[in-house]
Design a protein around this motif. Structure first.
Motif, short mmCIF file in Angstrom:
data_model
loop_
_atom_site.label_atom_id
_atom_site.label_comp_id
_atom_site.label_asym_id
_atom_site.label_seq_id
_atom_site.Cartn_x
_atom_site.Cartn_y
_atom_site.Cartn_z
N LYS A 42 0.83 -1.21 0.00
CA LYS A 42 0.00 0.00 0.00
C LYS A 42 0.86 1.26 0.00
N ILE A 43 1.96 1.24 0.76
CA ILE A 43 2.86 2.39 0.76
C ILE A 43 3.43 2.59 -0.64
N GLN A 44 3.85 1.50 -1.25
CA GLN A 44 4.40 1.57 -2.59
C GLN A 44 3.36 2.13 -3.58
N GLU A 45 2.14 1.66 -3.45
CA GLU A 45 1.06 2.11 -4.34
C GLU A 45 0.73 3.59 -4.14
N ARG A 46 0.58 4.02 -2.89
CA ARG A 46 0.17 5.40 -2.59
C ARG A 46 1.28 6.42 -2.86
N TYR A 47 2.53 6.03 -2.61
CA TYR A 47 3.63 6.99 -2.70
C TYR A 47 4.50 6.81 -3.94
N GLY A 48 4.33 5.70 -4.66
CA GLY A 48 5.14 5.46 -5.85
C GLY A 48 6.61 5.25 -5.54
N ILE A 49 6.88 4.61 -4.42
CA ILE A 49 8.26 4.37 -3.98
C ILE A 49 8.66 2.95 -4.36
N GLU A 50 9.94 2.77 -4.71
CA GLU A 50 10.45 1.44 -5.05
C GLU A 50 10.34 0.49 -3.87
N ARG A 51 10.17 -0.77 -4.15
CA ARG A 51 9.98 -1.80 -3.12
C ARG A 51 11.12 -1.82 -2.09
N ASP A 52 12.36 -1.75 -2.56
CA ASP A 52 13.50 -1.78 -1.63
C ASP A 52 13.49 -0.59 -0.69
N LYS A 53 13.13 0.58 -1.19
CA LYS A 53 13.06 1.78 -0.36
C LYS A 53 11.94 1.65 0.68
N VAL A 54 10.82 1.08 0.26
CA VAL A 54 9.70 0.88 1.19
C VAL A 54 10.12 -0.05 2.31
N LYS A 55 10.81 -1.15 1.96
CA LYS A 55 11.27 -2.09 2.99
C LYS A 55 12.17 -1.38 4.01
N THR A 56 13.08 -0.55 3.52
CA THR A 56 13.98 0.20 4.40
C THR A 56 13.19 1.18 5.27
N ASP A 57 12.23 1.87 4.67
CA ASP A 57 11.42 2.83 5.43
C ASP A 57 10.61 2.14 6.53
N VAL A 58 10.03 0.98 6.22
CA VAL A 58 9.25 0.24 7.21
C VAL A 58 10.17 -0.27 8.32
N ASP A 59 11.35 -0.75 7.96
CA ASP A 59 12.32 -1.18 8.97
C ASP A 59 12.69 -0.03 9.90
N ASP A 60 12.95 1.14 9.32
CA ASP A 60 13.30 2.31 10.12
C ASP A 60 12.16 2.69 11.05
N TRP A 61 10.93 2.70 10.53
CA TRP A 61 9.76 3.01 11.36
C TRP A 61 9.65 2.02 12.52
N TYR A 62 9.77 0.74 12.21
CA TYR A 62 9.65 -0.30 13.24
C TYR A 62 10.72 -0.12 14.32
N ASN A 63 11.95 0.13 13.89
CA ASN A 63 13.05 0.25 14.84
C ASN A 63 12.95 1.50 15.72
N HIS A 64 12.18 2.48 15.32
CA HIS A 64 12.02 3.70 16.11
C HIS A 64 10.82 3.65 17.04
N GLN A 65 10.08 2.54 17.02
CA GLN A 65 8.94 2.40 17.91
C GLN A 65 9.44 2.09 19.32
N THR A 66 8.78 2.67 20.29
CA THR A 66 9.12 2.36 21.68
C THR A 66 8.13 1.32 22.18
N TRP A 67 8.64 0.19 22.53
CA TRP A 67 7.78 -0.90 22.98
C TRP A 67 7.83 -0.93 24.47
#
Length: 67
Positions: A42-67
Motif C-alpha cells: 500500500k505504501i508503494q502504491e500510494r507513494y510510488g516508492i520502489e519496493r527496496d526503499k519501502v522495505k527500508t522505510d518500514v524497517d526504520d519506522w519499526y526500529n524507532h517504535q518504543t515498545w
C-alpha cells in the motif's frame, strides 16, 4: 525483527502508521491488518516508492517504535 508484535498491536499502532504515511486511509489500514507485505504494498502504491526503499522505510519506522 519480530513483526508479530506489530500484528498483535495493530489497533494501537494504526495511528502511528498513519502519522508516518498519511496517504494511507483508514480503510487501507483495516485491510492491511498488521501484515507487513500488505503495508509495504500500500505504501508503494500510494507513494510510488520502489519496493527496496519501502522495505527500508518500514524497517526504520519499526526500529524507532518504543515498545
Amino acid at each position: 525483527m519480530d513483526w508479530n508484535r506489530v500484528e498483535g498491536n495493530w489497533k494501537q499502532l494504526k495511528g502511528k502508521v498513519k502519522e508516518q504515511w498519511g496517504k494511507l486511509t483508514d480503510d487501507d489500514l483495516d485491510v492491511i491488518a498488521g501484515k507487513r507485505d500488505q503495508l509495504e504494498g500500500k505504501i508503494q502504491e500510494r507513494y510510488g516508492i520502489e519496493r527496496d526503499k519501502v522495505k527500508t522505510d518500514v524497517d526504520d519506522w519499526y526500529n524507532h517504535q518504543t515498545w
